[in-house]
Design a protein around this motif. Structure first.
Motif, PDB file in Angstrom:
ATOM      1  N   ALA A 289      -0.731   2.479  -3.695  1.00  0.00           N
ATOM      2  CA  ALA A 289      -0.923   1.039  -3.870  1.00  0.00           C
ATOM      3  C   ALA A 289      -0.090   0.252  -2.858  1.00  0.00           C
ATOM      4  N   VAL A 290       1.123   0.712  -2.596  1.00  0.00           N
ATOM      5  CA  VAL A 290       1.990   0.034  -1.632  1.00  0.00           C
ATOM      6  C   VAL A 290       1.384   0.085  -0.234  1.00  0.00           C
ATOM      7  N   GLU A 291       0.780   1.205   0.139  1.00  0.00           N
ATOM      8  CA  GLU A 291       0.124   1.281   1.452  1.00  0.00           C
ATOM      9  C   GLU A 291      -1.028   0.276   1.544  1.00  0.00           C
ATOM     10  N   GLU A 292      -1.790   0.129   0.454  1.00  0.00           N
ATOM     11  CA  GLU A 292      -2.881  -0.835   0.460  1.00  0.00           C
ATOM     12  C   GLU A 292      -2.348  -2.268   0.493  1.00  0.00           C
ATOM     13  N   ILE A 293      -1.246  -2.514  -0.191  1.00  0.00           N
ATOM     14  CA  ILE A 293      -0.615  -3.840  -0.150  1.00  0.00           C
ATOM     15  C   ILE A 293      -0.147  -4.151   1.270  1.00  0.00           C
ATOM     16  N   LEU A 294       0.447  -3.168   1.937  1.00  0.00           N
ATOM     17  CA  LEU A 294       0.893  -3.368   3.319  1.00  0.00           C
ATOM     18  C   LEU A 294      -0.292  -3.669   4.237  1.00  0.00           C
ATOM     19  N   ARG A 295      -1.378  -2.931   4.064  1.00  0.00           N
ATOM     20  CA  ARG A 295      -2.583  -3.189   4.868  1.00  0.00           C
ATOM     21  C   ARG A 295      -3.117  -4.594   4.590  1.00  0.00           C
ATOM     22  N   TRP A 296      -3.200  -4.931   3.316  1.00  0.00           N
ATOM     23  CA  TRP A 296      -3.815  -6.186   2.883  1.00  0.00           C
ATOM     24  C   TRP A 296      -3.011  -7.407   3.330  1.00  0.00           C
ATOM     25  N   THR A 297      -1.677  -7.290   3.295  1.00  0.00           N
ATOM     26  CA  THR A 297      -0.824  -8.439   3.619  1.00  0.00           C
ATOM     27  C   THR A 297      -0.431  -8.492   5.096  1.00  0.00           C
ATOM     28  N   LEU A 326      -1.326  -8.353  20.327  1.00  0.00           N
ATOM     29  CA  LEU A 326      -1.843  -7.323  19.422  1.00  0.00           C
ATOM     30  C   LEU A 326      -1.996  -7.925  18.033  1.00  0.00           C
ATOM     31  N   SER A 327      -3.222  -8.082  17.567  1.00  0.00           N
ATOM     32  CA  SER A 327      -3.470  -8.713  16.269  1.00  0.00           C
ATOM     33  C   SER A 327      -3.478  -7.658  15.163  1.00  0.00           C
ATOM     34  N   TYR A 328      -2.370  -7.559  14.442  1.00  0.00           N
ATOM     35  CA  TYR A 328      -2.262  -6.556  13.378  1.00  0.00           C
ATOM     36  C   TYR A 328      -3.166  -6.847  12.177  1.00  0.00           C
ATOM     37  N   PRO A 329      -3.343  -8.105  11.762  1.00  0.00           N
ATOM     38  CA  PRO A 329      -4.298  -8.342  10.672  1.00  0.00           C
ATOM     39  C   PRO A 329      -5.710  -7.886  11.039  1.00  0.00           C
ATOM     40  N   SER A 330      -6.079  -8.024  12.304  1.00  0.00           N
ATOM     41  CA  SER A 330      -7.398  -7.577  12.730  1.00  0.00           C
ATOM     42  C   SER A 330      -7.502  -6.064  12.631  1.00  0.00           C
ATOM     43  N   ALA A 331      -6.466  -5.366  13.109  1.00  0.00           N
ATOM     44  CA  ALA A 331      -6.467  -3.899  13.024  1.00  0.00           C
ATOM     45  C   ALA A 331      -6.551  -3.438  11.572  1.00  0.00           C
ATOM     46  N   SER A 332      -5.895  -4.164  10.661  1.00  0.00           N
ATOM     47  CA  SER A 332      -5.840  -3.763   9.250  1.00  0.00           C
ATOM     48  C   SER A 332      -7.176  -3.911   8.521  1.00  0.00           C
ATOM     49  N   PHE A 333      -8.118  -4.613   9.129  1.00  0.00           N
ATOM     50  CA  PHE A 333      -9.425  -4.818   8.482  1.00  0.00           C
ATOM     51  C   PHE A 333     -10.566  -4.360   9.398  1.00  0.00           C
ATOM     52  N   ASP A 334     -10.246  -3.478  10.339  1.00  0.00           N
ATOM     53  CA  ASP A 334     -11.246  -2.987  11.291  1.00  0.00           C
ATOM     54  C   ASP A 334     -12.262  -2.095  10.571  1.00  0.00           C
ATOM     55  N   GLU A 335     -13.533  -2.520  10.615  1.00  0.00           N
ATOM     56  CA  GLU A 335     -14.596  -1.811   9.894  1.00  0.00           C
ATOM     57  C   GLU A 335     -14.836  -0.398  10.411  1.00  0.00           C
ATOM     58  N   THR A 336     -14.428  -0.112  11.635  1.00  0.00           N
ATOM     59  CA  THR A 336     -14.635   1.234  12.173  1.00  0.00           C
ATOM     60  C   THR A 336     -13.572   2.220  11.671  1.00  0.00           C
ATOM     61  N   VAL A 337     -12.519   1.688  11.043  1.00  0.00           N
ATOM     62  CA  VAL A 337     -11.425   2.528  10.551  1.00  0.00           C
ATOM     63  C   VAL A 337     -11.424   2.606   9.028  1.00  0.00           C
ATOM     64  N   TYR A 338     -11.724   1.485   8.380  1.00  0.00           N
ATOM     65  CA  TYR A 338     -11.649   1.403   6.916  1.00  0.00           C
ATOM     66  C   TYR A 338     -13.038   1.209   6.314  1.00  0.00           C
ATOM     67  N   GLU A 339     -13.339   2.017   5.346  1.00  0.00           N
ATOM     68  CA  GLU A 339     -14.569   1.826   4.595  1.00  0.00           C
ATOM     69  C   GLU A 339     -14.404   0.598   3.692  1.00  0.00           C
ATOM     70  N   ASP A 340     -15.330  -0.350   3.804  1.00  0.00           N
ATOM     71  CA  ASP A 340     -15.297  -1.544   2.972  1.00  0.00           C
ATOM     72  C   ASP A 340     -13.920  -2.209   3.038  1.00  0.00           C
ATOM     73  N   GLN A 349      -7.578   6.089   0.455  1.00  0.00           N
ATOM     74  CA  GLN A 349      -7.116   7.201   1.291  1.00  0.00           C
ATOM     75  C   GLN A 349      -8.222   7.618   2.249  1.00  0.00           C
ATOM     76  N   PRO A 350      -7.892   7.867   3.524  1.00  0.00           N
ATOM     77  CA  PRO A 350      -6.603   7.602   4.174  1.00  0.00           C
ATOM     78  C   PRO A 350      -6.406   6.099   4.383  1.00  0.00           C
ATOM     79  N   ASN A 351      -5.212   5.716   4.772  1.00  0.00           N
ATOM     80  CA  ASN A 351      -4.917   4.297   4.974  1.00  0.00           C
ATOM     81  C   ASN A 351      -4.021   4.160   6.203  1.00  0.00           C
ATOM     82  N   ARG A 352      -4.648   4.179   7.345  1.00  0.00           N
ATOM     83  CA  ARG A 352      -3.909   4.201   8.614  1.00  0.00           C
ATOM     84  C   ARG A 352      -3.640   2.773   9.110  1.00  0.00           C
ATOM     85  N   HIS A 353      -3.001   1.974   8.261  1.00  0.00           N
ATOM     86  CA  HIS A 353      -2.736   0.589   8.649  1.00  0.00           C
ATOM     87  C   HIS A 353      -1.651   0.537   9.728  1.00  0.00           C
ATOM     88  N   LEU A 354      -1.559  -0.611  10.379  1.00  0.00           N
ATOM     89  CA  LEU A 354      -0.565  -0.795  11.435  1.00  0.00           C
ATOM     90  C   LEU A 354       0.453  -1.869  11.055  1.00  0.00           C
TER      91      LEU A 354
END
Length: 414
Positions: A289-297, A326-340, A349-354
């Motif tokens: 959950a913390v990894e998803e929070i980091l990605r989301w925020t 380098l836009s980190y919010p953009s990387a965190s929501f990149d459709e080619t990396v994250y499903e939905d 999982q996986p959650n390769r946020h930056l």
């Protein structure tokens, strides 16, 4: 997430970051139609906006071709001119230079000063204190009669952690919170310093830490401040500007980013009640959950790099000397990396946020931040039986570091 009619230049406007829907609509459109636009925004030196996860990863990992100095973050030309005028023509680097502005072997040498301190082993004693502190801060909610601004609970928690590591007295913590907000979030009118902006706040912090540095050099006690104040490279103490830069980056980035993960993380859980219920039913999901929070925020919104040679990025010719944001919010929501990607899912999982970056400049305190987040949310779900929004949250107006700064909640303790 729907597209917006915002132009690409809006990425330089701090107000853009107060509306996540508009921001992510813009970034999603750019990733799809023009992933590397050249931005010429009024009052800013031109830069390439890097929006795709893969391109940001490649740039961060190629630190010889894309360096951190001289442009650390996006600042208006007028701000830089005023800062120099206020300092009698001097550049900020004349009195402060931190790890983020260093490259190559120099960066490695300076980073090594505290690297072992921020490993799980080095933090062993601190981690026990963090769990106790998390309980103390959640206990403050019990004294607020079922309603509070959650930011007033969450934001002082990581501040207390990092200040205790630096040996800053508890009574000075409100001052350090103010100085951090006036530097890292200086674009927000609510946080602006009087009579000189971020530079004035930085000079106040400089004077404060000079006393701690002098004290630890005369009476070292093994704390983090002693490690930095007495560090030597090639047999010599760090220069004043470099030792202050070290204190500055740890004292500010060491808590502000985690604070926004806490406030933004709770807001995400409140907006997605099914995910909150899932977490309550199975607290073992907290690390995920913390990894998803980091990605989301993604509290750090950008850093800049400068190309040292002609390069090709996202199919475009980038010239030596060009700046890239380098836009980190953009990387965190990149459709080619994250499903939905626009679905908040605590078991992703996986959650390769930056959120912590990557490559040689990956965040030094990432393990500490993760532990703080897990400890705080574990205590929250264990002791707060019900929690809901009591009013409209407010988000920091700023393009560098930011998140939810006001989060009014209504709750019932167990």
């Amino acid at each position: 997430m729907h597209d917006t009619d915002l132009p690409a230049e809006a990425i330089a406007d701090p107000r853009t970051f107060t509306d996540n829907r508009a921001l992510h609509g813009l970034l999603a459109r750019l990733r799809r139609t023009d992933p590397l636009p050249y931005i010429q925004a009024e009052d800013y030196a031109p830069f390439w906006l890097v929006t795709r996860h893969a391109d940001i990863m490649a740039i961060e990992r190629n630190a010889k071709r894309f360096i951190n100095e001289p442009r650390q973050v996006l600042l208006p030309l007028s701000y830089e001119a005023m800062a120099r005028q206020a300092a009698g023509g001097k550049d900020t680097k004349d009195f402060m230079r931190n790890l983020i502005l260093m490259d190559g072997e120099e960066h490695l040498a300076y980073r090594a000063i505290t690297q072992s301190y921020f490993t799980p082993k080095g933090l062993e004693a601190t981690l026990r204190d963090i769990e106790t502190l998390a309980g103390e801060f959640i206990s403050q909610m019990a004294k607020s009669d079922g309603e509070c601004d959650f930011a007033q609970i969450a934001m002082p928690f990581p501040l207390r952690v990092i200040m205790s590591m630096l040996g800053v007295p508890q009574e000075d913590e409100p001052m350090m919170m103010r100085l951090t907000q006036q530097t890292l979030s200086s674009q927000d009118p609510e946080f602006q310093a009087e009579g000189g902006g971020a530079r004035t706040a930085m000079m106040e912090m400089y004077a404060y830490f000079q006393k701690i540095i002098a004290d630890r050099r005369s009476k070292p006690n093994g704390d983090l401040s002693s490690v930095i104040a007495n560090a030597r490279i090639n047999g010599e103490h760090l220069s004043d500007r470099d030792v202050f830069g070290y204190f500055n980056i740890i004292a500010t980035a060491g808590h502000d980013t985690t604070s926004y993960s806490l406030t933004g993380g709770l807001l995400a859980l409140l907006d997605h009640s099914e995910e909150m219920a899932k977490l309550r039913a199975d607290p073992s999901l907290l690390p995920l959950a913390v990894e998803e929070i980091l990605r989301w925020t993604t509290p750090v919104k950008h850093f800049c790099r400068t190309a040292v040679e002609n390069s090709e990025v996202a199919g475009k010719k980038v010239k030596a000397g060009d700046h890239l944001l380098l836009s980190y919010p953009s990387a965190s929501f990149d459709e080619t990396v994250y499903e939905d990607p626009f679905t908040f899912r605590i078991d992703r999982q996986p959650n390769r946020h930056l959120a912590f970056g990557t490559g040689p400049h990956v965040c030094l305190g990432q393990y500490l931040a993760r532990f703080e987040l897990v400890s705080f949310f574990r205590e929250l779900i264990a002791r707060v039986e019900h929690i809901e929004l009591a009013d409209t949250p407010r988000i920091v107006e700023g393009s560098f570091v930011g998140g939810v700064k006001y989060l009014p909640v209504r709750y019932r303790m167990r």
